[in-house]
Write a protein that holds these residues in place. Structure first.
Motif, PDB file in Angstrom:
ATOM      1  N   GLY A  24       0.820  -1.210   0.000  1.00  0.00           N
ATOM      2  CA  GLY A  24       0.000   0.000   0.000  1.00  0.00           C
ATOM      3  C   GLY A  24       0.848   1.251   0.000  1.00  0.00           C
ATOM      4  O   GLY A  24       0.557   2.216  -0.701  1.00  0.00           O
ATOM      5  N   ALA A  25       1.930   1.220   0.789  1.00  0.00           N
ATOM      6  CA  ALA A  25       2.812   2.388   0.844  1.00  0.00           C
ATOM      7  C   ALA A  25       3.397   2.670  -0.534  1.00  0.00           C
ATOM      8  O   ALA A  25       3.495   3.817  -0.959  1.00  0.00           O
ATOM      9  CB  ALA A  25       3.929   2.158   1.853  1.00  0.00           C
ATOM     10  N   ILE A  26       3.765   1.592  -1.233  1.00  0.00           N
ATOM     11  CA  ILE A  26       4.376   1.776  -2.554  1.00  0.00           C
ATOM     12  C   ILE A  26       3.349   2.299  -3.550  1.00  0.00           C
ATOM     13  O   ILE A  26       3.567   3.329  -4.209  1.00  0.00           O
ATOM     14  CB  ILE A  26       4.957   0.432  -3.047  1.00  0.00           C
ATOM     15  CG1 ILE A  26       5.995  -0.078  -2.058  1.00  0.00           C
ATOM     16  CG2 ILE A  26       5.550   0.582  -4.430  1.00  0.00           C
ATOM     17  CD1 ILE A  26       7.152   0.835  -1.857  1.00  0.00           C
ATOM     18  N   VAL A  27       2.196   1.611  -3.625  1.00  0.00           N
ATOM     19  CA  VAL A  27       1.184   2.028  -4.592  1.00  0.00           C
ATOM     20  C   VAL A  27       0.688   3.432  -4.276  1.00  0.00           C
ATOM     21  O   VAL A  27       0.568   4.287  -5.158  1.00  0.00           O
ATOM     22  CB  VAL A  27       0.013   1.016  -4.606  1.00  0.00           C
ATOM     23  CG1 VAL A  27      -1.087   1.502  -5.519  1.00  0.00           C
ATOM     24  CG2 VAL A  27       0.503  -0.336  -5.060  1.00  0.00           C
ATOM     25  N   GLY A  28       0.425   3.668  -2.987  1.00  0.00           N
ATOM     26  CA  GLY A  28      -0.038   4.994  -2.578  1.00  0.00           C
ATOM     27  C   GLY A  28       0.966   6.065  -2.955  1.00  0.00           C
ATOM     28  O   GLY A  28       0.609   7.123  -3.474  1.00  0.00           O
ATOM     29  N   GLY A  29       2.239   5.783  -2.714  1.00  0.00           N
ATOM     30  CA  GLY A  29       3.285   6.745  -3.046  1.00  0.00           C
ATOM     31  C   GLY A  29       3.297   7.064  -4.521  1.00  0.00           C
ATOM     32  O   GLY A  29       3.397   8.233  -4.917  1.00  0.00           O
ATOM     33  N   LEU A  30       3.164   6.012  -5.343  1.00  0.00           N
ATOM     34  CA  LEU A  30       3.203   6.248  -6.784  1.00  0.00           C
ATOM     35  C   LEU A  30       1.977   7.035  -7.235  1.00  0.00           C
ATOM     36  O   LEU A  30       2.088   7.949  -8.054  1.00  0.00           O
ATOM     37  CB  LEU A  30       3.285   4.908  -7.534  1.00  0.00           C
ATOM     38  CG  LEU A  30       4.581   4.137  -7.271  1.00  0.00           C
ATOM     39  CD1 LEU A  30       4.620   2.869  -8.086  1.00  0.00           C
ATOM     40  CD2 LEU A  30       5.796   4.995  -7.584  1.00  0.00           C
ATOM     41  N   ILE A  31       0.794   6.675  -6.681  1.00  0.00           N
ATOM     42  CA  ILE A  31      -0.416   7.410  -7.082  1.00  0.00           C
ATOM     43  C   ILE A  31      -0.267   8.888  -6.723  1.00  0.00           C
ATOM     44  O   ILE A  31      -0.523   9.774  -7.546  1.00  0.00           O
ATOM     45  CB  ILE A  31      -1.667   6.835  -6.384  1.00  0.00           C
ATOM     46  CG1 ILE A  31      -1.949   5.426  -6.905  1.00  0.00           C
ATOM     47  CG2 ILE A  31      -2.876   7.729  -6.615  1.00  0.00           C
ATOM     48  CD1 ILE A  31      -3.112   4.752  -6.228  1.00  0.00           C
ATOM     49  N   ILE A  32       0.173   9.127  -5.484  1.00  0.00           N
ATOM     50  CA  ILE A  32       0.310  10.521  -5.062  1.00  0.00           C
ATOM     51  C   ILE A  32       1.365  11.226  -5.918  1.00  0.00           C
ATOM     52  O   ILE A  32       1.158  12.339  -6.406  1.00  0.00           O
ATOM     53  CB  ILE A  32       0.707  10.596  -3.574  1.00  0.00           C
ATOM     54  CG1 ILE A  32      -0.419  10.072  -2.688  1.00  0.00           C
ATOM     55  CG2 ILE A  32       1.078  12.016  -3.183  1.00  0.00           C
ATOM     56  CD1 ILE A  32      -1.508  11.023  -2.396  1.00  0.00           C
ATOM     57  N   GLY A  33       2.505  10.574  -6.114  1.00  0.00           N
ATOM     58  CA  GLY A  33       3.582  11.199  -6.879  1.00  0.00           C
ATOM     59  C   GLY A  33       3.149  11.559  -8.283  1.00  0.00           C
ATOM     60  O   GLY A  33       3.329  12.691  -8.745  1.00  0.00           O
ATOM     61  N   ILE A  34       2.555  10.590  -8.982  1.00  0.00           N
ATOM     62  CA  ILE A  34       2.180  10.825 -10.380  1.00  0.00           C
ATOM     63  C   ILE A  34       0.992  11.789 -10.446  1.00  0.00           C
ATOM     64  O   ILE A  34       0.995  12.743 -11.242  1.00  0.00           O
ATOM     65  CB  ILE A  34       1.853   9.485 -11.074  1.00  0.00           C
ATOM     66  CG1 ILE A  34       3.122   8.636 -11.148  1.00  0.00           C
ATOM     67  CG2 ILE A  34       1.292   9.727 -12.464  1.00  0.00           C
ATOM     68  CD1 ILE A  34       2.904   7.248 -11.659  1.00  0.00           C
ATOM     69  N   GLY A  35      -0.019  11.547  -9.574  1.00  0.00           N
ATOM     70  CA  GLY A  35      -1.198  12.415  -9.583  1.00  0.00           C
ATOM     71  C   GLY A  35      -0.837  13.867  -9.334  1.00  0.00           C
ATOM     72  O   GLY A  35      -1.349  14.780  -9.976  1.00  0.00           O
ATOM     73  N   GLU A  36       0.096  14.046  -8.401  1.00  0.00           N
ATOM     74  CA  GLU A  36       0.516  15.388  -8.036  1.00  0.00           C
ATOM     75  C   GLU A  36       1.183  16.111  -9.206  1.00  0.00           C
ATOM     76  O   GLU A  36       0.873  17.258  -9.507  1.00  0.00           O
ATOM     77  CB  GLU A  36       1.511  15.232  -6.904  1.00  0.00           C
ATOM     78  CG  GLU A  36       1.605  16.352  -5.961  1.00  0.00           C
ATOM     79  CD  GLU A  36       2.598  15.994  -4.867  1.00  0.00           C
ATOM     80  OE1 GLU A  36       2.192  15.945  -3.730  1.00  0.00           O
ATOM     81  OE2 GLU A  36       3.773  15.739  -5.184  1.00  0.00           O
ATOM     82  N   LYS A  37       2.087  15.416  -9.872  1.00  0.00           N
ATOM     83  CA  LYS A  37       2.795  16.037 -10.998  1.00  0.00           C
ATOM     84  C   LYS A  37       1.841  16.363 -12.138  1.00  0.00           C
ATOM     85  O   LYS A  37       1.884  17.458 -12.708  1.00  0.00           O
ATOM     86  CB  LYS A  37       3.891  15.098 -11.511  1.00  0.00           C
ATOM     87  CG  LYS A  37       5.195  15.195 -10.746  1.00  0.00           C
ATOM     88  CD  LYS A  37       5.992  16.432 -11.147  1.00  0.00           C
ATOM     89  CE  LYS A  37       7.295  16.519 -10.402  1.00  0.00           C
ATOM     90  NZ  LYS A  37       7.147  16.619  -8.935  1.00  0.00           N
ATOM     91  N   ILE A  38       0.951  15.408 -12.457  1.00  0.00           N
ATOM     92  CA  ILE A  38       0.011  15.659 -13.552  1.00  0.00           C
ATOM     93  C   ILE A  38      -0.908  16.824 -13.187  1.00  0.00           C
ATOM     94  O   ILE A  38      -1.145  17.729 -13.992  1.00  0.00           O
ATOM     95  CB  ILE A  38      -0.812  14.382 -13.846  1.00  0.00           C
ATOM     96  CG1 ILE A  38       0.099  13.324 -14.467  1.00  0.00           C
ATOM     97  CG2 ILE A  38      -1.962  14.690 -14.785  1.00  0.00           C
ATOM     98  CD1 ILE A  38      -0.587  12.036 -14.810  1.00  0.00           C
TER      99      ILE A  38
END
Lengths: 359, 318
Positions: free
Chosen positions: B262-276
């Motif tokens: 969850g930490a990994i997936v959550g991190g990626l979602i937040i990271g990518i979502g934030e940049k987009i």
């Protein structure tokens, strides 16, 4: 013997429900107030402007946070932002109504803060604890962003900062701006802080305050016996944010004189949180202790260490302060979770039987 | 109509119009996401094994990176410095257990959280006291980590990949896999989960709380060190990471407080979502929305799935 309530009988409900039912407490409060009023006649402008005024303002902000975290049990990391809302709305108000007494505007600006605090308090109806900390962090970062990105809030200044204009009141006394003397500003701050403290004390004693504490101690049981969580939690957020907003407005108008958005960053939230923890969560007197302690510590370090022969730079003092405060937070959480206020209470209990420790 | 067009249609037109740029944005988000994930991973480790929400994880990252750089600056070879830093993190783990958490067993969550906030401040002060507040350069090359970048020719444009980012992603994957095996297959891993569920019950079946806590704080220290190296290689080593560390909170809400994937997936979602969000929707409101977008995503998510994507249903609702 000094602090003994034996023989003080109460013969009316008013006397029984007084804020300070014990004679010695009343005398003590009077003495403290007298000292507070007397200080500016003896202290230098430096002491007033950079120790006493910020101490009082931080104490008020800590009371605001304590209402929410200490009495209603909702952890908040967004205190700094709510103080910012107060400061910015006071700035806008004084732009729109330059003739209204600035003190009225300071008190009004808390209302905006209260409104925004309630909006960010809404999630607390469904979530608790750590999860709530995220919503208050959201408030912190979102509001900070607003202070930077909405130029209307700072009247399209090139500096991006809000600068306090000169305002007079009470027959021409300069209250704010660079021309206001620390003497006058101190009395304004003192009056507001004392008045707000008395009001908060009475709210806490009353129905609303008790419902907050019930929600804090056991929300389900509180709901069963008729406390409405919605009302209790939102009112806690509203009152807390109102006080923080007023403190924020005072911080800019009576202490700093000008402020950028970064003045209300998360470090301010943490500073206030530390004051609340060290002073004692769920105690009004603790707010003053905590604020005095954390605000005075660096000053004391800077003054005391050189006098005992240790020469240190300003930066080192800052780092030392941070380490000491961090360590103290942990120490207090372990040894005395109720903070300095509890130590004060213990001292009073000791005095009650003094000089007979076995009585 | 114009506003609706600019919100709902225009960003997607931009994305389709410049696919190479879009890929670059996603890659940047991915890299930021890996960093968030690694910080969140440290949180999850400690939360899983002791129920302590470790606010100090972010500062532990800085502290580890500073120690490494500082030791190297004293003239030690890079690998010796690395080993010594690991030893320092071990000492920190023991100290945290001995001094703080041994005395706070069975206290409410909020008290534990505040204790870690106190720890954060102590570590900030100590770090600045010992190493000074100036930004420092990470010793990437000396540690044998790849530097430089490659430009890949895709979709009619160039996408630039930093080698260190790829290394970070690989290391993150290895670390997560190791931790997953450790938690689910080993004796100590199971003991950790038992402690997380109930301190007292775990004690009564003979699990040593002290030992478990030291192990888990040490593991979190190692994760912090790895995060610090990766992040320090991208920018300088300074206390600015504190703000980045706050992003771990929404990541955890999204992924669930107890789940390593969850930490990994959550991190990626937040990271990518934030940049987009920042690149395509940010200009509509003046930019800089990166600072709060993650929290808003987490807040919205919280209303629908409070336990997170992979979390256990432990949240208390009112």
């Amino acid at each position: 013997m000094l602090y003994r309530e034996a023989g003080q009988f109460k013969t009316s409900y008013e006397a029984d429900q007084a804020v300070f039912p014990i004679l010695q407490d009343r005398i003590g409060v009077m003495v403290i107030l007298a000292v507070a009023v007397a200080i500016p006649f003896f202290a230098s402008n430096f002491v007033l402007a950079s120790i006493m005024i910020p101490f009082l303002i931080f104490a008020l902000a800590t009371i605001g946070l304590n209402v929410l975290t200490g009495y209603a049990g909702q952890l908040s990391l967004g205190t700094g932002a709510f103080m910012g809302v107060g400061a910015y709305s006071c700035y806008k108000l004084t732009t729109f109504f330059p003739d209204v007494n600035i003190i009225v505007l300071v008190l009004l600006s808390g209302l905006f803060s209260a409104g925004i605090g309630m909006v960010f308090g809404l999630p607390s109806l469904r979530i608790k604890g750590l999860y709530l900390a995220v919503t208050t962090l959201a408030a912190q970062f979102f509001l900070e962003w607003c202070f930077i990105r909405i130029p209307w809030l700072y009247n399209y200044n090139h500096s991006g900062a809000i600068e306090v204009p000169e305002r007079t009141g009470f027959g021409g006394v300069v209250l704010t701006g660079p021309a206001a003397t620390p003497f006058v500003r101190y009395f304004v701050v003192l009056a507001i802080v004392v008045a707000m403290t008395i009001i908060v004390k009475n709210i806490l004693r009353g129905r609303i305050g008790r419902s907050w504490m019930m929600i804090r101690d056991m929300d389900i049981a509180a709901e069963l016996i008729g406390v409405r969580p919605l009302v209790a939690k939102l009112s806690a957020f509203a009152v807390s944010s109102y006080i923080c907003g007023v403190a924020g407005a005072m911080m800019v108008f009576f202490w700093l004189g000008a402020a950028e958005a970064s003045a209300f960053a998360i470090s301010l939230s943490f500073q206030i949180l530390f004051m609340a923890i060290l002073g004692g969560l769920g105690s009004l007197i603790g707010c003053f202790f905590g604020s005095a302690f954390i605000w005075a510590l660096p000053v004391v370090l800077r003054l005391v260490l050189p006098s005992v022969g240790i020469q240190i730079g300003a930066e080192t003092v800052e780092h030392l302060t941070q380490m000491i405060i961090g360590a103290l937070i942990i120490l207090f959480l372990i040894v005395e979770p109720h903070g300095l206020a509890r130590l004060w209470q213990i001292a009073k209990e000791k005095l009650r039987v003094w000089p007979f420790p076995y009585a | 109509m114009d506003l609706l067009y600019r919100i709902l249609v225009d960003p997607f037109v931009q994305m389709a119009g410049m696919p190479d740029f879009f890929l670059q944005v996603i890659w940047e988000g991915f890299v930021a996401g890996v960093l968030y994930s690694l910080i969140a991973l440290g949180f999850v480790l400690i939360f899983k094994a002791s129920g302590v929400f470790n606010f100090a994880q972010g500062i532990m990252v800085v502290f580890a990176a500073l120690t490494l750089v500082g030791l190297h600056a004293l003239g030690l070879p890079a690998y010796v410095a690395l080993i010594l830093t690991i030893a320092v993190m071990g000492v920190l783990a023991v100290a945290v257990e001995r001094v703080i958490f041994r005395h706070l067993v069975n206290q409410p969550d909020i008290i534990l959280l505040m204790a870690t906030i106190g720890l954060t401040y102590f570590l900030i002060g100590l770090g600045e006291f010992v190493f000074g507040g100036n930004p420092k350069v990470m010793i990437t090359a000396q540690l044998g980590l790849p530097t430089g970048s490659t430009a890949i020719d895709v979709l009619g444009g160039l996408v630039i990949l930093q080698h260190i980012d790829i290394a970070a992603a690989v290391i993150a994957i290895i670390m997560v896999a190791t931790l997953g095996v450790f938690f689910n297959k080993t004796r100590i891993g199971r003991a950790l989960r038992a402690v997380a569920d109930d301190h007292q019950a775990a004690l009564s079946v003979g699990i040593s709380l002290e030992q478990i806590w030291v192990i888990v704080w040490f593991a979190a220290g190692i994760v912090a060190l790895a995060t610090g190296i990766m992040w320090g290689a991208r920018s300088d080593v300074s206390f600015a990471l504190e703000i980045v560390a706050f992003k771990a909170l929404p990541v955890l809400i999204l992924g669930g407080f107890t789940s390593i994937p969850g930490a990994i997936v959550g991190g990626l979602i937040i990271g990518i979502g934030e940049k987009i969000g920042e690149i395509y929707w940010g200009p509509l409101v003046g930019g800089g929305i990166e600072s709060w977008l993650a929290y808003v995503i987490a807040l919205i998510f919280l209303l629908f799935r409070p336990q997170g994507l992979f979390g256990e249903r432990i949240i208390e609702r009112v």
